[in-house]
Design a protein around this motif. Sequence first.
Motif, PDB file in Angstrom:
ATOM      1  N   SER A  81      45.832 -51.515  52.336  1.00 33.42           N
ATOM      2  CA  SER A  81      44.551 -52.210  52.498  1.00 33.42           C
ATOM      3  C   SER A  81      44.125 -52.799  51.153  1.00 33.42           C
ATOM      4  CB  SER A  81      43.473 -51.240  52.994  1.00 33.42           C
ATOM      5  OG  SER A  81      42.187 -51.825  52.892  1.00 33.42           O
ATOM      6  N   ASP A  82      43.720 -54.056  51.158  1.00 33.10           N
ATOM      7  CA  ASP A  82      43.195 -54.666  49.929  1.00 33.10           C
ATOM      8  C   ASP A  82      41.702 -54.954  50.047  1.00 33.10           C
ATOM      9  OD1 ASP A  82      43.152 -56.725  51.738  1.00 33.10           O
ATOM     10  OD2 ASP A  82      44.394 -58.113  50.578  1.00 33.10           O
ATOM     11  N   THR A  83      41.087 -54.459  51.109  1.00 30.77           N
ATOM     12  CA  THR A  83      39.665 -54.740  51.365  1.00 30.77           C
ATOM     13  C   THR A  83      38.975 -53.428  51.717  1.00 30.77           C
ATOM     14  OG1 THR A  83      40.251 -56.929  52.222  1.00 30.77           O
ATOM     15  CG2 THR A  83      38.049 -56.089  52.758  1.00 30.77           C
ATOM     16  N   HIS A  84      37.989 -53.045  50.920  1.00 27.22           N
ATOM     17  CA  HIS A  84      37.290 -51.816  51.247  1.00 27.22           C
ATOM     18  C   HIS A  84      35.860 -51.818  50.716  1.00 27.22           C
ATOM     19  CE1 HIS A  84      39.400 -50.489  47.388  1.00 27.22           C
ATOM     20  NE2 HIS A  84      38.126 -50.335  47.090  1.00 27.22           N
ATOM     21  N   ILE A  85      35.051 -50.913  51.304  1.00 21.29           N
ATOM     22  CA  ILE A  85      33.648 -50.714  50.932  1.00 21.29           C
ATOM     23  C   ILE A  85      33.495 -49.238  50.600  1.00 21.29           C
ATOM     24  CG2 ILE A  85      31.244 -50.919  51.670  1.00 21.29           C
ATOM     25  CD1 ILE A  85      32.270 -52.897  53.857  1.00 21.29           C
ATOM     26  N   VAL A  86      32.947 -48.930  49.420  1.00 21.89           N
ATOM     27  CA  VAL A  86      32.863 -47.539  48.971  1.00 21.89           C
ATOM     28  C   VAL A  86      31.404 -47.131  48.786  1.00 21.89           C
ATOM     29  CG1 VAL A  86      33.508 -45.869  47.193  1.00 21.89           C
ATOM     30  CG2 VAL A  86      35.108 -47.682  47.825  1.00 21.89           C
ATOM     31  N   TYR A  87      31.029 -46.065  49.511  1.00 22.46           N
ATOM     32  CA  TYR A  87      29.751 -45.388  49.273  1.00 22.46           C
ATOM     33  C   TYR A  87      30.017 -44.236  48.321  1.00 22.46           C
ATOM     34  CZ  TYR A  87      26.288 -41.687  50.100  1.00 22.46           C
ATOM     35  OH  TYR A  87      25.367 -40.672  49.933  1.00 22.46           O
ATOM     36  N   LYS A  88      29.279 -44.182  47.207  1.00 23.75           N
ATOM     37  CA  LYS A  88      29.358 -43.052  46.296  1.00 23.75           C
ATOM     38  C   LYS A  88      27.941 -42.581  46.032  1.00 23.75           C
ATOM     39  CE  LYS A  88      31.289 -41.429  41.928  1.00 23.75           C
ATOM     40  NZ  LYS A  88      31.991 -41.769  40.668  1.00 23.75           N
ATOM     41  N   LYS A  89      27.692 -41.325  46.330  1.00 25.07           N
ATOM     42  CA  LYS A  89      26.341 -40.772  46.243  1.00 25.07           C
ATOM     43  C   LYS A  89      25.712 -41.066  44.887  1.00 25.07           C
ATOM     44  CE  LYS A  89      23.831 -36.401  46.568  1.00 25.07           C
ATOM     45  NZ  LYS A  89      23.968 -34.943  46.720  1.00 25.07           N
ATOM     46  N   GLY A  90      24.526 -41.669  44.910  1.00 27.62           N
ATOM     47  CA  GLY A  90      23.790 -41.939  43.685  1.00 27.62           C
ATOM     48  C   GLY A  90      24.227 -43.179  42.940  1.00 27.62           C
ATOM     49  N   ASN A  91      25.176 -43.963  43.506  1.00 30.59           N
ATOM     50  CA  ASN A  91      25.683 -45.155  42.829  1.00 30.59           C
ATOM     51  C   ASN A  91      25.576 -46.372  43.735  1.00 30.59           C
ATOM     52  OD1 ASN A  91      27.291 -44.438  40.107  1.00 30.59           O
ATOM     53  ND2 ASN A  91      27.434 -42.732  41.543  1.00 30.59           N
ATOM     54  N   PRO A  92      25.596 -47.584  43.160  1.00 28.66           N
ATOM     55  CA  PRO A  92      25.586 -48.789  43.986  1.00 28.66           C
ATOM     56  C   PRO A  92      26.841 -48.869  44.856  1.00 28.66           C
ATOM     57  CG  PRO A  92      25.097 -49.308  41.688  1.00 28.66           C
ATOM     58  CD  PRO A  92      25.556 -47.884  41.720  1.00 28.66           C
ATOM     59  N   THR A  93      26.731 -49.569  45.969  1.00 31.67           N
ATOM     60  CA  THR A  93      27.883 -49.800  46.836  1.00 31.67           C
ATOM     61  C   THR A  93      28.950 -50.592  46.085  1.00 31.67           C
ATOM     62  OG1 THR A  93      26.420 -49.846  48.746  1.00 31.67           O
ATOM     63  CG2 THR A  93      28.618 -50.781  49.037  1.00 31.67           C
ATOM     64  N   THR A  94      30.215 -50.163  46.217  1.00 28.25           N
ATOM     65  CA  THR A  94      31.337 -50.876  45.596  1.00 28.25           C
ATOM     66  C   THR A  94      32.108 -51.610  46.685  1.00 28.25           C
ATOM     67  OG1 THR A  94      31.519 -49.205  43.869  1.00 28.25           O
ATOM     68  CG2 THR A  94      33.406 -50.645  44.191  1.00 28.25           C
ATOM     69  N   ILE A  95      32.374 -52.903  46.474  1.00 26.88           N
ATOM     70  CA  ILE A  95      33.061 -53.726  47.475  1.00 26.88           C
ATOM     71  C   ILE A  95      34.262 -54.385  46.820  1.00 26.88           C
ATOM     72  CG2 ILE A  95      32.862 -55.691  49.042  1.00 26.88           C
ATOM     73  CD1 ILE A  95      29.806 -55.118  49.084  1.00 26.88           C
ATOM     74  N   LEU A  96      35.440 -54.222  47.426  1.00 27.94           N
ATOM     75  CA  LEU A  96      36.635 -54.957  47.006  1.00 27.94           C
ATOM     76  C   LEU A  96      36.996 -55.916  48.124  1.00 27.94           C
ATOM     77  CD1 LEU A  96      38.851 -55.355  44.881  1.00 27.94           C
ATOM     78  CD2 LEU A  96      40.214 -53.660  46.111  1.00 27.94           C
ATOM     79  N   ASP A  97      36.913 -57.208  47.852  1.00 22.38           N
ATOM     80  CA  ASP A  97      37.102 -58.235  48.883  1.00 22.38           C
ATOM     81  C   ASP A  97      37.803 -59.452  48.277  1.00 22.38           C
ATOM     82  OD1 ASP A  97      36.896 -59.704  51.239  1.00 22.38           O
ATOM     83  OD2 ASP A  97      34.841 -60.351  50.832  1.00 22.38           O
ATOM     84  N   PRO A  98      39.069 -59.308  47.868  1.00 20.48           N
ATOM     85  CA  PRO A  98      39.748 -60.427  47.198  1.00 20.48           C
ATOM     86  C   PRO A  98      39.990 -61.631  48.102  1.00 20.48           C
ATOM     87  CG  PRO A  98      41.309 -58.670  47.699  1.00 20.48           C
ATOM     88  CD  PRO A  98      39.953 -58.128  48.009  1.00 20.48           C
ATOM     89  N   ASN A  99      39.983 -61.421  49.424  1.00 19.35           N
ATOM     90  CA  ASN A  99      40.234 -62.524  50.356  1.00 19.35           C
ATOM     91  C   ASN A  99      38.966 -63.258  50.776  1.00 19.35           C
ATOM     92  OD1 ASN A  99      43.164 -61.841  50.813  1.00 19.35           O
ATOM     93  ND2 ASN A  99      42.233 -59.942  51.548  1.00 19.35           N
ATOM     94  N   GLY A 100      37.800 -62.739  50.371  1.00 24.32           N
ATOM     95  CA  GLY A 100      36.547 -63.394  50.729  1.00 24.32           C
ATOM     96  C   GLY A 100      36.189 -63.249  52.195  1.00 24.32           C
ATOM     97  N   PHE A 101      36.542 -62.099  52.821  1.00 23.32           N
ATOM     98  CA  PHE A 101      36.198 -61.889  54.230  1.00 23.32           C
ATOM     99  C   PHE A 101      34.690 -61.749  54.431  1.00 23.32           C
ATOM    100  CE2 PHE A 101      40.631 -60.120  54.584  1.00 23.32           C
ATOM    101  CZ  PHE A 101      41.100 -61.077  55.472  1.00 23.32           C
ATOM    102  N   PHE A 102      34.007 -61.092  53.498  1.00 24.64           N
ATOM    103  CA  PHE A 102      32.588 -60.773  53.688  1.00 24.64           C
ATOM    104  C   PHE A 102      31.695 -61.845  53.067  1.00 24.64           C
ATOM    105  CE2 PHE A 102      34.359 -56.286  52.979  1.00 24.64           C
ATOM    106  CZ  PHE A 102      34.611 -56.098  54.328  1.00 24.64           C
TER     107      PHE A 102
END
Length: 650
Positions: A247-268
Motif C-alpha cells: 500500500s502506498d496510500t494511508h491515513i494514520v491516527y496517532k493519539k495526541g498528534n495531527p492526522t498523518t496522510i500519505l497520498d502520493p497518487n493524489g486520490f484524496f
Amino acid sequence: MMKNKSNRFSLWIIAVFLTFIVFSISLDQAFAHQPTLSSWVADDPDDLDTIFSAGDTLTITFGAATNATVGPIVSQAAIDGNYTFGGTVSDGTYTGLWTDATNFQITIITTGTTPVLTTTVVTATAGNTIGIAGEGAGADATHTLDPAVTTSALTGDFGLKKKTGGDIAGISPSYSTAFAENEYPISIGDTKFKQSQLAFAVPTTVIETGKPVQVKLLIYDNDGPSYIAQVELYTNINGLFRDVSHSDTHIVYKKGNPTTILDPNGFFSDVVLSSSVVNQKLQLTYEITFAKEMEKSDIIIQARDAANNVGILTVSEAWQVIQAPTVVETTDTPTDEPTDGSVPGEIKVKSLNVEKASYLKDEEILFFGTVDEYKFGTAITIIIRNPSNNFLTLISTTPDKDGYFEAKTKLDSKFKTDGTYTATAFADDQNRGTQAIFYFSRDAPIPTTVKTSPVQSTQAEPTTPKPRSSPSFVDPEKDPQSYVDRYNNEERYREWFDVNFPDYTIYEAVGLAEPTEEKVPGWIKNNAKWWSEGQIDDGTFVSGIQFLMTKKIIDIPDLPEQASEKARPSFVDPEKDPQSYVDRYNNEASYKEWFDKNHPDYTIEEAVGIPEPIPGWIKNNAKWWADGQISEDDFVGGIEWLVEQGIIKI
C-alpha cells in the motif's frame, strides 16, 4: 670556502623549516575547516509509544557551529542531499529544522524502514554542503563534511511508554471483543460489517469523486480506549499481493498528534478524522472526499496499543472510486459576470492563543488559533523558545475547514527555566508567524506581574473579597449546609436569623458560596460539549438552541431584535444547490469581486439562503462553558451574537 658552505647549509635549513611551517598551516586549515559529527539521537517527544512512528525526531549534533541557516523548514530532498541513513529512514517522509548552528532535527512524518539503535549510522554524502560557521555553503570540498570519517551510530529511544499493568505483551486491540449486537467494527457509508462477515466476500462500496464518504471504526482494548496509541488505515491495495507493504496510500491516527496522510497518487481531496469514546471503545470517524478514481481496493486497519500489540482488520475489495458524472450548467449570472478563477495565496496564521497566562511544571498547555483560509494538507508548526530566546521544542497540527487549529504539549523536563516563553505559529515561514507568550514556573508561585502578548487570549482571574468572619452561633465542626436547610425549611429559624443577623445572608454566615441562578439548564452543557468536539454538527446545535429559545427554556433577557429575512437576489436559481454559489465565491476571485460589487448589502450565504458558518470562537466558548472555564453569561453573550447576525433565527 668553508664560510660559503656554511651559509648555503644555513639557507637550506631555513628553507626546510619554512616549508614545514607552510605545510603544517595548510594541513591545519584543511582539517580545521571540516565539521565533525558528534552524535545522532532518536526521541519520541510525546512518549506515547515505544516504536519508530510519526512524530519521532532524529537529531544530528555537530562538534562546532556550522554554516547552516537556523529556522526555515528543510525539505526531504535537501536532507537527502547531505546525509544517508544506512539504508533506513529515507523510504519514509520527513522534514528538518536547524534548531541552532550545531543541531539539526529531523521530524518523521511517515515511517520508512526502522533504523536500529546503536547500529544504524548516519553518513555525510559526497556532495554535502555543511561547512563551518562563517563560510559559504561548501564551495571547497575540503571545508565540508568528509564522508570517510563523518559518521555516527544512532542512540536514544523511540519512546519510553511502559504498560502499567499486566503482561507487557498484553492483548491486541480487538474488533469483536465486548461488542454488542448493534455494534460494528467498521462501516463504509451506509454499509456495516461484523468481523465474522469479513471472512467472506462482501459488497464493494462504489464512491463518486467529489462526494464525501464516511468511514467509522470501533476498536476495543482490554486496558481501555485511551490505551490505543495509533491506528493506520491502508488502501490502494489490489493485484496479486495484498498486504500493507504493497500500500502506498494511508491515513494514520496517532493519539495526541495531527492526522498523518500519505497520498502520493493524489486520490484524496479532503480527509477529516475525529475520535470519540463509545461504550468504552475508541471510535474513529473519517470524512473522506476523493479527487480521482481508484480501482477496487482492500482496506487494512492496524490498531496498536501503547505496548505495540497490533490488531488487524481486513476488508477485501472494500471500495471503488469512480468519476462523478459531469453536469453541464447554464449561466445563472448576468452576462457581464466574470468567469476566470484565481489561485489562493499563502496561508497565514491570523491568531495564536493559550488558555491562561501562567503554567506549572507537568501541566499540559493548549495552543489554539486560526488561519486566514482553509487549504487541504496545510500544516501549522508551533515553535516554543525559552526565556533566553533559544529553541526548545516544536509541535505541529492541521487546521479544520473553519480555519481553526489546536495543539497540546506537556511542560515536561525540557522546560528547565522559570520565566516567559514565546510560541510562534506559522505555515511556511516562521519569520511571518504569529506569537503568543506564557509564563512557566517549575514549583514557585506564579508572579502577578507577568505581562501577556497582545495576541494572547487569556481569562482574567476573578478577584474575590476577603471572607467575613462567621457569627458566633456557627459551629465550625458542623456541616454548613445543615444551617442552610434549616433556614429554607423552618420559618421560625429563618425569622430568628433575619432579625438577629440583618447584615448577612445565610450563605455568608456559614461560609458557603451564594447559589447563582442559571438561565440555561445544566444538561444543555452536554450538547455544547458534544458540538465543540465535533460529535454533532452546526445545524443540530443551532436547531437545539432554536427550540430551547422558542420554548423559553433558554430565556435571554434583552435579546436583540432580529432583522427579517432578506429577499433573494434575482440571479439565484431556487432549483440549484445553494452551496455551489458559496463554493464559487470562496474559490473564484473574480466571482467574489462581482458579487461584492453588485450585492454589497448581502453576504453570499444570505443571498442564497443558507446559514452562515458559525465562527470558531463560538465553539471555543461552548467548550469552555461546558468545562466550567467561562461563565454562563459569556456563553449566552455568544448566543446573542449569533441571533444578532442572523445565524440563529427564532
